[in-house]
Design a protein around this motif. Structure first.
Motif, mmCIF file in Angstrom:
data_model
loop_
_atom_site.group_PDB
_atom_site.id
_atom_site.type_symbol
_atom_site.label_atom_id
_atom_site.label_comp_id
_atom_site.label_asym_id
_atom_site.label_seq_id
_atom_site.Cartn_x
_atom_site.Cartn_y
_atom_site.Cartn_z
ATOM 1 N N HIS A 186 30.082 48.655 39.484
ATOM 2 C CA HIS A 186 29.110 48.043 39.781
ATOM 3 C C HIS A 186 28.653 47.324 38.561
ATOM 4 C CE1 HIS A 186 29.755 50.282 43.227
ATOM 5 N NE2 HIS A 186 29.690 49.282 44.193
ATOM 6 N N HIS A 203 31.270 42.991 37.275
ATOM 7 C CA HIS A 203 31.651 43.174 38.727
ATOM 8 C C HIS A 203 30.887 42.002 39.394
ATOM 9 C CE1 HIS A 203 31.793 43.892 43.117
ATOM 10 N NE2 HIS A 203 30.374 44.140 42.905
ATOM 11 N N HIS A 261 23.256 40.604 44.495
ATOM 12 C CA HIS A 261 23.702 41.381 45.813
ATOM 13 C C HIS A 261 23.678 42.741 45.579
ATOM 14 C CE1 HIS A 261 27.817 41.590 43.957
ATOM 15 N NE2 HIS A 261 27.937 42.437 44.809
ATOM 16 N N ASP A 262 23.899 43.156 44.495
ATOM 17 C CA ASP A 262 24.063 44.707 44.060
ATOM 18 C C ASP A 262 22.904 45.550 43.828
ATOM 19 O OD1 ASP A 262 26.434 45.486 45.297
ATOM 20 O OD2 ASP A 262 27.677 45.232 43.493
ATOM 21 N N ASP A 310 32.631 39.600 47.122
ATOM 22 C CA ASP A 310 32.523 41.009 46.826
ATOM 23 C C ASP A 310 33.675 41.562 47.291
ATOM 24 O OD1 ASP A 310 30.783 42.964 45.896
ATOM 25 O OD2 ASP A 310 29.908 43.272 47.989
ATOM 26 N N ARG A 317 38.444 49.908 40.192
ATOM 27 C CA ARG A 317 36.879 50.243 40.701
ATOM 28 C C ARG A 317 36.927 51.463 41.341
ATOM 29 N NH1 ARG A 317 34.031 46.010 43.514
ATOM 30 N NH2 ARG A 317 32.152 47.034 42.835
HETATM 31 NI NI NI Z 1 29.337 44.128 44.669
#
Ligand code: NI
Ligand code: ADP
Length: 221
Positions: free
Chosen positions: A29, A33, A62-63, A128, A140
């Motif tokens: 992450h 990414h 978003h993360d 995503d 990943r």
């Molecule tokens: Ni993500």
């Protein structure tokens, strides 16, 4: 100020903040990414006619506070996103919207089919998910499993079907199981026509990888 204009103004500081915060993250992450998700989302956005500023803002954030990176704490994301947005002068309307869209974006188990409400959020969900598939998705996934100290594969531990949010959240099985519990299910859950199309090639790459993996496991190839 309307929310698209507001989102546009926040982009330089959001990108600088996320870049330094996620730069060397070690579970797949990392900043690259986030950057790939942003690029993919803008590509889809272009085809689907959504607002690129809102797409980019959701992609960048978003993360932030994701429970996987915060000991499974579901309150971290709304807290950290809210804090950052308020500190940067965002309105309550845009802050609420971004928090809600991001809370609906993350994969939560086979039994949970959640999608963001706006086209912009749905596009970031597709992007995503594309980054969870294909060659990058495979890389990943094993990076994540390694970071969590999990086995690559165990022939006697089968993937679990139909997991709900709680079961999915606490699952610690071997990494190959994750393909059956999430990654191979994604192509049928894409929101946009563009996302669906891109998912097909990446899905095939994962299927080919798994075929080869099991042949090698059995010493066949
Ligand atoms: Ni993500
Ligand atoms: P989402 O929020 O939808 O889970 P993320 O951007 O947070 O999307 O990334 C999820 C990625 O993290 C997965 O695609 C996978 O590569 C990795 N990951 C998450 N859970 C596991 C797991 N149990 N085993 C292996 N990889 C995992």
């Amino acid at each position: 100020m309307e929310i698209f204009e507001e989102a546009q103004h926040l982009l330089p500081s959001a990108e600088a903040y996320i870049k330094q915060k996620f730069y060397g993250e070690g579970t797949g992450h990392d900043w690259f990414h986030i950057e790939r998700v942003k690029t993919l989302a803008l590509k889809i956005c272009d085809q689907e006619g959504a607002n690129p500023a809102l797409v980019t803002l959701i992609a960048l954030l978003h993360d932030l506070g994701d429970r996987k990176l915060h000991n499974n704490d579901d309150t971290a994301a709304p807290r950290l996103i809210g804090q950052w947005m308020r500190n940067n002068g965002a309105s309550a309307v845009l802050t609420g919207l971004v928090i809600e869209e991001i809370s609906l974006l993350s994969y939560k188990g086979e039994a949970v089919d959640q999608r963001p409400k706006t086209l912009e959020g749905q596009i970031v969900q597709d992007a995503d998910r594309l980054d969870a598939m294909g060659a990058i998705g495979i890389a990943r996934t094993f990076a994540y499993g390694g970071a969590k100290g999990r086995l690559l594969y165990h022939p006697e531990i089968s993937p679990k079907t139909g997991m709900d949010a709680q079961a999915y959240k606490t699952e610690t099985g071997p990494t190959v199981n994750h393909f059956y519990e999430k990654l191979l299910l994604l192509k049928d859950r894409m929101n946009t026509a563009t996302g669906k199309k891109m998912a097909e090639g990446r899905h095939a790459v994962m299927e080919g990888f798994l075929r080869q993996f099991f042949s090698e496991w059995q010493g066949k190839k």
